[in-house]
Design an enzyme around this catalytic site. Structure first.
Site, PDB file in Angstrom:
ATOM      1  N   GLN A  78       2.103   3.020  -5.625  1.00  0.00           N
ATOM      2  CA  GLN A  78       1.162   2.398  -6.564  1.00  0.00           C
ATOM      3  C   GLN A  78       0.009   1.717  -5.837  1.00  0.00           C
ATOM      4  O   GLN A  78      -1.137   1.811  -6.260  1.00  0.00           O
ATOM      5  CB  GLN A  78       1.889   1.359  -7.444  1.00  0.00           C
ATOM      6  CG  GLN A  78       2.793   1.959  -8.504  1.00  0.00           C
ATOM      7  CD  GLN A  78       2.029   2.706  -9.580  1.00  0.00           C
ATOM      8  OE1 GLN A  78       0.928   2.329  -9.990  1.00  0.00           O
ATOM      9  NE2 GLN A  78       2.606   3.792 -10.049  1.00  0.00           N
ATOM     10  N   HIS A 108       5.481  -3.522 -13.047  1.00  0.00           N
ATOM     11  CA  HIS A 108       6.808  -3.344 -13.643  1.00  0.00           C
ATOM     12  C   HIS A 108       7.344  -4.731 -13.977  1.00  0.00           C
ATOM     13  O   HIS A 108       7.075  -5.688 -13.247  1.00  0.00           O
ATOM     14  CB  HIS A 108       7.724  -2.614 -12.652  1.00  0.00           C
ATOM     15  CG  HIS A 108       9.126  -2.410 -13.127  1.00  0.00           C
ATOM     16  ND1 HIS A 108       9.437  -2.013 -14.418  1.00  0.00           N
ATOM     17  CD2 HIS A 108      10.311  -2.553 -12.490  1.00  0.00           C
ATOM     18  CE1 HIS A 108      10.743  -1.903 -14.541  1.00  0.00           C
ATOM     19  NE2 HIS A 108      11.301  -2.238 -13.382  1.00  0.00           N
ATOM     20  N   SER A 150      11.360  32.920 -24.151  1.00  0.00           N
ATOM     21  CA  SER A 150      11.846  34.067 -24.939  1.00  0.00           C
ATOM     22  C   SER A 150      12.724  33.585 -26.101  1.00  0.00           C
ATOM     23  O   SER A 150      13.266  32.473 -26.066  1.00  0.00           O
ATOM     24  CB  SER A 150      12.677  34.985 -24.041  1.00  0.00           C
ATOM     25  OG  SER A 150      13.873  34.326 -23.655  1.00  0.00           O
ATOM     26  N   ASP A 186      11.774   1.252 -19.314  1.00  0.00           N
ATOM     27  CA  ASP A 186      11.490   1.942 -18.044  1.00  0.00           C
ATOM     28  C   ASP A 186      12.791   2.190 -17.279  1.00  0.00           C
ATOM     29  O   ASP A 186      13.040   3.302 -16.800  1.00  0.00           O
ATOM     30  CB  ASP A 186      10.531   1.086 -17.217  1.00  0.00           C
ATOM     31  CG  ASP A 186      10.134   1.746 -15.903  1.00  0.00           C
ATOM     32  OD1 ASP A 186       9.308   2.671 -15.951  1.00  0.00           O
ATOM     33  OD2 ASP A 186      10.652   1.353 -14.847  1.00  0.00           O
ATOM     34  N   TYR A 222       0.866  -1.191   0.000  1.00  0.00           N
ATOM     35  CA  TYR A 222       0.000   0.000   0.000  1.00  0.00           C
ATOM     36  C   TYR A 222       0.896   1.232   0.000  1.00  0.00           C
ATOM     37  O   TYR A 222       0.809   2.096   0.847  1.00  0.00           O
ATOM     38  CB  TYR A 222      -0.931  -0.034   1.221  1.00  0.00           C
ATOM     39  CG  TYR A 222      -2.102   0.924   1.123  1.00  0.00           C
ATOM     40  CD1 TYR A 222      -3.199   0.643   0.321  1.00  0.00           C
ATOM     41  CD2 TYR A 222      -2.104   2.121   1.844  1.00  0.00           C
ATOM     42  CE1 TYR A 222      -4.270   1.516   0.235  1.00  0.00           C
ATOM     43  CE2 TYR A 222      -3.178   3.007   1.760  1.00  0.00           C
ATOM     44  CZ  TYR A 222      -4.256   2.697   0.951  1.00  0.00           C
ATOM     45  OH  TYR A 222      -5.323   3.553   0.854  1.00  0.00           O
ATOM     46  N   GLU A 274      12.594  -5.158  -5.284  1.00  0.00           N
ATOM     47  CA  GLU A 274      13.713  -5.919  -4.710  1.00  0.00           C
ATOM     48  C   GLU A 274      13.259  -7.011  -3.751  1.00  0.00           C
ATOM     49  O   GLU A 274      14.032  -7.904  -3.436  1.00  0.00           O
ATOM     50  CB  GLU A 274      14.716  -4.970  -4.038  1.00  0.00           C
ATOM     51  CG  GLU A 274      14.186  -4.156  -2.869  1.00  0.00           C
ATOM     52  CD  GLU A 274      13.522  -2.834  -3.258  1.00  0.00           C
ATOM     53  OE1 GLU A 274      13.117  -2.673  -4.418  1.00  0.00           O
ATOM     54  OE2 GLU A 274      13.402  -1.968  -2.355  1.00  0.00           O
ATOM     55  N   GLY A 275      12.003  -6.956  -3.263  1.00  0.00           N
ATOM     56  CA  GLY A 275      11.522  -7.988  -2.345  1.00  0.00           C
ATOM     57  C   GLY A 275      10.533  -8.945  -2.981  1.00  0.00           C
ATOM     58  O   GLY A 275      10.007  -9.838  -2.319  1.00  0.00           O
TER      59      GLY A 275
HETATM   60  P1  NAD Z   1       6.441   1.591  -2.379  1.00  0.00           P
HETATM   61  O1  NAD Z   1       7.817   1.431  -1.835  1.00  0.00           O
HETATM   62  O2  NAD Z   1       5.846   2.937  -2.472  1.00  0.00           O
HETATM   63  O3  NAD Z   1       5.421   0.707  -1.503  1.00  0.00           O
HETATM   64  C1  NAD Z   1       5.659  -0.618  -1.171  1.00  0.00           C
HETATM   65  C2  NAD Z   1       4.557  -1.158  -0.277  1.00  0.00           C
HETATM   66  O4  NAD Z   1       4.752  -2.575  -0.126  1.00  0.00           O
HETATM   67  C3  NAD Z   1       4.530  -0.580   1.136  1.00  0.00           C
HETATM   68  O5  NAD Z   1       3.194  -0.452   1.532  1.00  0.00           O
HETATM   69  C4  NAD Z   1       5.206  -1.698   1.955  1.00  0.00           C
HETATM   70  O6  NAD Z   1       4.773  -1.690   3.296  1.00  0.00           O
HETATM   71  C5  NAD Z   1       4.700  -2.931   1.255  1.00  0.00           C
HETATM   72  N1  NAD Z   1       5.479  -4.163   1.364  1.00  0.00           N
HETATM   73  C6  NAD Z   1       6.821  -4.317   1.332  1.00  0.00           C
HETATM   74  N2  NAD Z   1       7.135  -5.632   1.371  1.00  0.00           N
HETATM   75  C7  NAD Z   1       5.956  -6.324   1.429  1.00  0.00           C
HETATM   76  C8  NAD Z   1       5.626  -7.708   1.477  1.00  0.00           C
HETATM   77  N3  NAD Z   1       6.558  -8.665   1.487  1.00  0.00           N
HETATM   78  N4  NAD Z   1       4.314  -8.049   1.508  1.00  0.00           N
HETATM   79  C9  NAD Z   1       3.347  -7.105   1.496  1.00  0.00           C
HETATM   80  N5  NAD Z   1       3.613  -5.781   1.436  1.00  0.00           N
HETATM   81  C10 NAD Z   1       4.903  -5.401   1.412  1.00  0.00           C
HETATM   82  O7  NAD Z   1       6.410   0.829  -3.799  1.00  0.00           O
HETATM   83  P2  NAD Z   1       6.036   1.449  -5.235  1.00  0.00           P
HETATM   84  O8  NAD Z   1       6.989   2.519  -5.589  1.00  0.00           O
HETATM   85  O9  NAD Z   1       4.577   1.692  -5.279  1.00  0.00           O
HETATM   86  O10 NAD Z   1       6.391   0.229  -6.208  1.00  0.00           O
HETATM   87  C11 NAD Z   1       5.567  -0.918  -6.315  1.00  0.00           C
HETATM   88  C12 NAD Z   1       5.694  -1.513  -7.717  1.00  0.00           C
HETATM   89  O11 NAD Z   1       5.162  -0.602  -8.666  1.00  0.00           O
HETATM   90  C13 NAD Z   1       7.118  -1.790  -8.165  1.00  0.00           C
HETATM   91  O12 NAD Z   1       7.092  -2.933  -8.980  1.00  0.00           O
HETATM   92  C14 NAD Z   1       7.466  -0.567  -9.003  1.00  0.00           C
HETATM   93  O13 NAD Z   1       8.470  -0.803  -9.968  1.00  0.00           O
HETATM   94  C15 NAD Z   1       6.130  -0.341  -9.674  1.00  0.00           C
HETATM   95  N6  NAD Z   1       5.925   1.031 -10.166  1.00  0.00           N
HETATM   96  C16 NAD Z   1       6.036   2.074  -9.292  1.00  0.00           C
HETATM   97  C17 NAD Z   1       5.800   3.362  -9.723  1.00  0.00           C
HETATM   98  C18 NAD Z   1       5.784   4.502  -8.732  1.00  0.00           C
HETATM   99  O14 NAD Z   1       5.175   5.504  -9.034  1.00  0.00           O
HETATM  100  N7  NAD Z   1       6.387   4.450  -7.555  1.00  0.00           N
HETATM  101  C19 NAD Z   1       5.468   3.607 -11.077  1.00  0.00           C
HETATM  102  C20 NAD Z   1       5.317   2.514 -11.953  1.00  0.00           C
HETATM  103  C21 NAD Z   1       5.554   1.227 -11.469  1.00  0.00           C
HETATM  104 MG    MG Z   2      10.502   2.304 -12.970  1.00  0.00          MG
END
Ligand code: NAD
Ligand code: MG
Ligand code: MG
Length: 339
Positions: free
Chosen positions: A27, A108, A252, A191, A24, A84-85
């Site tokens: 995204q 992604h 300009s 990306d 949460y 990464e996780g």
């Molecule tokens: P974020 O770091 O903002 O949020 C991660 C969330 O995951 C947090 O709520 C955290 O508490 C939770 N979390 C972590 N480990 C967990 C687990 N094992 N089980 C359940 N919940 C867990 O992440 P983000 O930037 O939204 O990125 C999420 C995905 O979206 C990635 O694959 C990223 O590449 C992709 N993405 C992100 C963006 C962006 O705007 N940030 C844009 C396009 C794509």
């Molecule tokens: Mg990206």
């Protein structure tokens, strides 16, 4: 290039499914809230025990489940945890708990394209990747618009993966702006290239270099911040609205002439050669492997680089100047207590 819109999607498909949003964050909060506001009643948020995001998801009215519980409940697991996780999440919670014939989705392509996750063959695997930060995915949806999304199908065990993906995209607002068909490889490599060389790596280094050079030359840091950082948004807004030609129409003639004669002398062939090398490190998997190794050492150098970046003089000057422009914070996209 194939583009789908709301009219190409049946938004009811996703309403009939149990959708678990894993994570949460940026995204996750956007997808969960947009799905709910589109009429999806069976949406839960999956978070680890003790996660700081639990309170935010519950405050927004979501049922929160543990990842393993949500995996067993879900027809569709949308994985919006940090890249990464994701491999550990798959092995620890998803692989052995998800029911036969269910679907797993990503925003992604990294985990799938670089084989960090090897999905089960009975599952659908697809991507709905909004082409914008999560906070914009939410704010555009609330405004009645949407952020364009990419759709890619990696496994189509059900035969319906594309229809389900388009339905999901419609529910988060992607179908309003357009859902563009691509592949995991193309999304992932473009990306990474864009964010590393242009959007995040390139632009931030360019702005900081400009700031440093003006300050070194004895100009006021406040002036350096205004000219090399603050005004970036004003320029980018013009490009966003109508391309570089639209920006050139607005600036300009002096600025425009300077752009033509000085720009190519700064971003010259040597810069392009290094950008090509960066693309090579992405395509070969070297970047992905190094990033995963970094996570095996608790992100030691990542955290050091993040700290040093936040200590740059421009951060302090910027904070002071933004406090003089209170309208910047009004209606801000990021509110760390809620999203
Ligand atoms: P974020 O770091 O903002 O949020 C991660 C969330 O995951 C947090 O709520 C955290 O508490 C939770 N979390 C972590 N480990 C967990 C687990 N094992 N089980 C359940 N919940 C867990 O992440 P983000 O930037 O939204 O990125 C999420 C995905 O979206 C990635 O694959 C990223 O590449 C992709 N993405 C992100 C963006 C962006 O705007 N940030 C844009 C396009 C794509
Ligand atoms: Mg990206
Ligand atoms: Mg100027």
């Amino acid at each position: 290039m194939r583009v789908y819109y709301d009219r190409d999607a049946d938004v009811n498909l996703i309403k009939d499914k149990n959708v678990a949003i894993f994570g949460y964050g940026s995204q996750g909060h956007a997808h969960a809230n947009n799905l709910k506001d589109s009429g999806c009643e069976n949406v839960v948020v999956a978070l680890r025990a003790g996660s700081g995001s639990i309170a935010k998801a519950e405050a927004a009215g979501f049922k929160v489940m543990l990842p393993s519980e949500a995996a067993a409940w879900a027809d569709l697991a949308m994985v919006l945890t940090p890249d990464e996780g994701q491999a550990d999440l798959w092995v620890d919670d998803l692989r052995d708990n998800m029911r036969q014939g269910t679907a797993m989705a990503f925003a992604h392509g990294l985990s799938i394209h670089f084989n960090l996750i090897e999905p089960r063959e009975d599952m659908d695997v697809f991507m709905i990747a909004p082409k914008g930060p999560g906070h914009t995915v939410r704010s555009e949806y609330v405004r009645g618009a949407g952020v364009p999304c990419l759709v890619a199908i990696e496994q189509n065990a059900s035969g319906n993966a594309l229809e389900i993906g388009l339905s999901y995209s419609a529910a988060i607002g992607g179908g309003r702006a357009g859902t563009i068909e691509t592949t995991f490889r193309e999304e992932c490599e473009t990306d990474l290239f864009g964010e590393q060389t242009v959007l995040c790596g390139g632009v931030c280094e360019l702005m900081r270099a400009g700031f440093e050079i003006l300050v070194e030359a004895g100009y006021a840091p406040e002036m350096a911040y205004f000219e090399c950082m603050h005004e970036m948004k004003l320029i980018v807004d013009l490009i966003y609205e109508g391309g570089i030609a639209n920006m050139n129409y607005s600036i300009s003639n002096t600025a425009e002439y300077g752009e033509y004669v000085t720009g190519p002398a700064i971003i010259d062939d040597s810069v392009k050669d290094r950008m090509r090398e960066a693309l090579g490190r992405i395509q070969s998997g070297e970047f992905a492997a190094n990033w995963m190794l970094e996570n095996k050492v608790n992100q030691a150098s990542f955290k050091a680089m993040r700290r040093r970046s936040s200590e740059h003089q421009s951060e302090e000057v910027g904070e002071k100047l933004r406090a003089m422009m209170p309208w910047i914070a009004e209606g801000r996209l990021v509110d760390k207590s809620k999203n």
